[in-house]
Design a protein around this motif. Structure first.
Motif, PDB file in Angstrom:
ATOM      1  N   LYS A  61     -15.226 -26.808 -22.494  1.00 50.80           N
ATOM      2  CA  LYS A  61     -14.491 -27.109 -21.267  1.00 50.80           C
ATOM      3  C   LYS A  61     -13.202 -27.831 -21.615  1.00 50.80           C
ATOM      4  O   LYS A  61     -13.120 -28.515 -22.631  1.00 50.80           O
ATOM      5  CB  LYS A  61     -15.320 -28.002 -20.343  1.00 50.80           C
ATOM      6  N   GLY A  62     -12.244 -27.686 -20.753  1.00 52.55           N
ATOM      7  CA  GLY A  62     -11.019 -28.467 -20.862  1.00 52.55           C
ATOM      8  C   GLY A  62     -10.010 -27.921 -21.845  1.00 52.55           C
ATOM      9  O   GLY A  62     -10.261 -26.967 -22.580  1.00 52.55           O
ATOM     10  N   VAL A  63      -8.875 -28.568 -21.826  1.00 56.32           N
ATOM     11  CA  VAL A  63      -7.747 -28.160 -22.668  1.00 56.32           C
ATOM     12  C   VAL A  63      -8.075 -28.327 -24.145  1.00 56.32           C
ATOM     13  O   VAL A  63      -7.689 -27.508 -24.976  1.00 56.32           O
ATOM     14  CB  VAL A  63      -6.492 -28.989 -22.299  1.00 56.32           C
ATOM     15  N   MET A  64      -8.811 -29.368 -24.485  1.00 53.19           N
ATOM     16  CA  MET A  64      -9.140 -29.652 -25.881  1.00 53.19           C
ATOM     17  C   MET A  64     -10.383 -28.893 -26.340  1.00 53.19           C
ATOM     18  O   MET A  64     -10.853 -29.085 -27.441  1.00 53.19           O
ATOM     19  CB  MET A  64      -9.357 -31.159 -26.080  1.00 53.19           C
ATOM     20  N   SER A  65     -10.913 -28.023 -25.490  1.00 50.20           N
ATOM     21  CA  SER A  65     -12.111 -27.238 -25.795  1.00 50.20           C
ATOM     22  C   SER A  65     -13.270 -28.125 -26.271  1.00 50.20           C
ATOM     23  O   SER A  65     -13.863 -27.896 -27.320  1.00 50.20           O
ATOM     24  CB  SER A  65     -11.808 -26.159 -26.834  1.00 50.20           C
TER      25      SER A  65
END
Length: 103
Positions: A61-65
């Protein structure tokens, strides 16, 4: 959160329920009747619960995976049936008492 941390929390929640019986944090089975009584009988009746992780799936999840784990636990209860004492209703009420703090 790790499997063992979650498992410990679920077991603690179950053990906090009034009249819960015996709680195991992994599946327990035996063919030895003397051991069976020790592991599964509380206050003279069959009354035990077992917690098991059935599966987990990693997700990002998220921009930083960031990687997360979704754990799926199964709680199995065994309760002695006694028609004269209407224990089925007691067991069903106990299930509600267990589900309330976990939900």
């Amino acid at each position: 959160m790790s499997y063992l941390t979650i498992l410990s929390r679920v077991k603690t929640i179950l053990e906090s329920v009034s009249n819960i019986g015996i709680v195991h944090d992994f599946p327990r089975f035996t063919a030895d009747l003397s051991v069976q009584h020790e592991r599964f009988v509380s206050n003279g009746i069959l009354h035990t619960w077992m917690i098991e992780r059935k599966s987990f799936e990693p997700t990002t999840k998220g921009v930083m995976s960031q990687v997360f784990r979704k754990h799926v636990f199964e709680i199995v209860g065994f309760y002695e049936v006694n028609d004269a004492n209407v224990t089925e209703k007691t067991f069903q009420n106990l299930i509600d008492d267990i589900c309330d703090p976990i939900s």
